[in-house]
Design an enzyme around this catalytic site. Structure first.
Site, short mmCIF file in Angstrom:
data_model
loop_
_atom_site.label_atom_id
_atom_site.label_comp_id
_atom_site.label_asym_id
_atom_site.label_seq_id
_atom_site.Cartn_x
_atom_site.Cartn_y
_atom_site.Cartn_z
N CYS A 175 0.84 -1.21 0.00
CA CYS A 175 0.00 0.00 0.00
C CYS A 175 0.86 1.25 0.00
O CYS A 175 0.53 2.24 -0.67
CB CYS A 175 -0.92 0.03 1.22
SG CYS A 175 -2.07 -1.33 1.25
N ARG B 145 -7.76 -4.52 -3.29
CA ARG B 145 -7.33 -3.34 -4.07
C ARG B 145 -8.32 -3.14 -5.22
O ARG B 145 -8.16 -3.71 -6.30
CB ARG B 145 -5.91 -3.56 -4.60
CG ARG B 145 -4.90 -3.79 -3.50
CD ARG B 145 -3.49 -4.02 -3.98
NE ARG B 145 -2.73 -4.63 -2.90
CZ ARG B 145 -2.24 -3.98 -1.87
NH1 ARG B 145 -2.37 -2.68 -1.79
NH2 ARG B 145 -1.59 -4.62 -0.91
C1 BEZ Z 1 0.54 -4.58 1.88
O1 BEZ Z 1 1.74 -4.74 1.96
O2 BEZ Z 1 0.03 -3.53 1.49
C2 BEZ Z 1 -0.36 -5.70 2.30
C3 BEZ Z 1 0.02 -6.99 1.98
C4 BEZ Z 1 -0.79 -8.04 2.38
C5 BEZ Z 1 -1.96 -7.78 3.08
C6 BEZ Z 1 -2.33 -6.49 3.37
C7 BEZ Z 1 -1.54 -5.43 2.97
#
Ligand code: BEZ
Length: 240
Positions: free
Chosen positions: A56, A139
């Site tokens: 993110c 997402r």
């Molecule tokens: C992230 O790194 O944004 C992420 C990865 C896995 C689950 C939730 C967020």
């Protein structure tokens, strides 16, 4: 609804062509009413799983870095995650003060980030996919036109960061289709040939096949392309 002793929750999800569901929300830029505050403009409403997570963070920095480019194409960005306002503020401050990624640093996220700790907005937009995670949004990306109609929806899982050049291509493709009354073929980029609407009568099909119009290239009666200058697209669908 019960199926094999498992509770199945039926949720309705907005579809392409639907009016974007309305909501009022608190964001890092104050309160917004969506989509009414964005009437007359394109907008991209996108969700991400959580604050202070690596994928993110890379996505937020990339979107913030490209924000002006989207704004120049008449499009506003609005983010959402299932976190509270103070977490959002702390995360955006950390990004600006500490994070350097792919040559981007000191990145200030100026677009609104919605607090949705109750998951009200995420549920309305079908951003929660329990098979992936029942408390985090996937997402999701919603492209909403100036009339508040959803024109494209793209979903990615938690582990896969989005391709922001593709999101920009989608925006320009949608605007080009509207502005010039054409469709865009596979892998289209501004400057590539576009597709002329398929002939709707036997007469037009015949005309197309017999035409000596050098602008038009008909592979068959139903598949005709024509040139569309990148400059013309940039002048009409992008401000600068
Ligand atoms: C992230 O790194 O944004 C992420 C990865 C896995 C689950 C939730 C967020």
């Amino acid at each position: 609804m019960e199926q094999n002793n498992q509770e199945i929750k039926v949720v309705s999800m907005p579809r392409i062509g639907d009016k974007a569901p309305e909501f009022k929300a608190v964001t890092t830029q104050g309160e917004i009413n969506y989509p009414s505050d964005y009437k007359g403009k394109w907008s991209i409403l996108f969700s991400h799983p959580a604050d202070f997570t690596p994928v993110c963070t890379s996505e937020f920095m990339t979107f913030a870095h490209m924000e002006q480019k989207f704004n120049d194409a008449g499009c506003e960005l609005i983010g959402l995650s299932i976190d509270g306002l103070y977490s959002h503020i702390a995360w955006l401050r950390t990004i600006k003060e500490k994070i350097e990624y792919k040559g981007m640093k000191n990145i200030e996220v100026k677009f609104p980030l919605i607090e949705d700790i109750t998951m009200e907005v995420a549920e309305k937009y079908g951003m929660i996919m329990p098979g992936e995670d029942s408390t985090k949004a996937v997402r999701a990306v919603f492209f909403v036109d100036p009339q508040g109609i959803i024109r494209t929806i793209i979903y990615y899982p938690l582990s896969l960061g989005r391709n922001f050049d593709e999101l920009y291509r989608v925006l320009i493709g949608l605007k080009t289709a509207d502005e010039f009354g054409v469709a865009t073929p596979a892998d289209w980029q501004p400057g590539d040939d576009v597709i002329v609407p398929t002939a709707g009568s036997c007469g037009t099909a015949k005309e197309r096949m017999e035409s000596d119009d050098e602008e038009m290239d008909c592979k068959d009666w139903f598949f005709c392309t024509k040139k569309l200058d990148k400059e013309e697209i940039m002048n009409r669908v992008v401000k600068k």
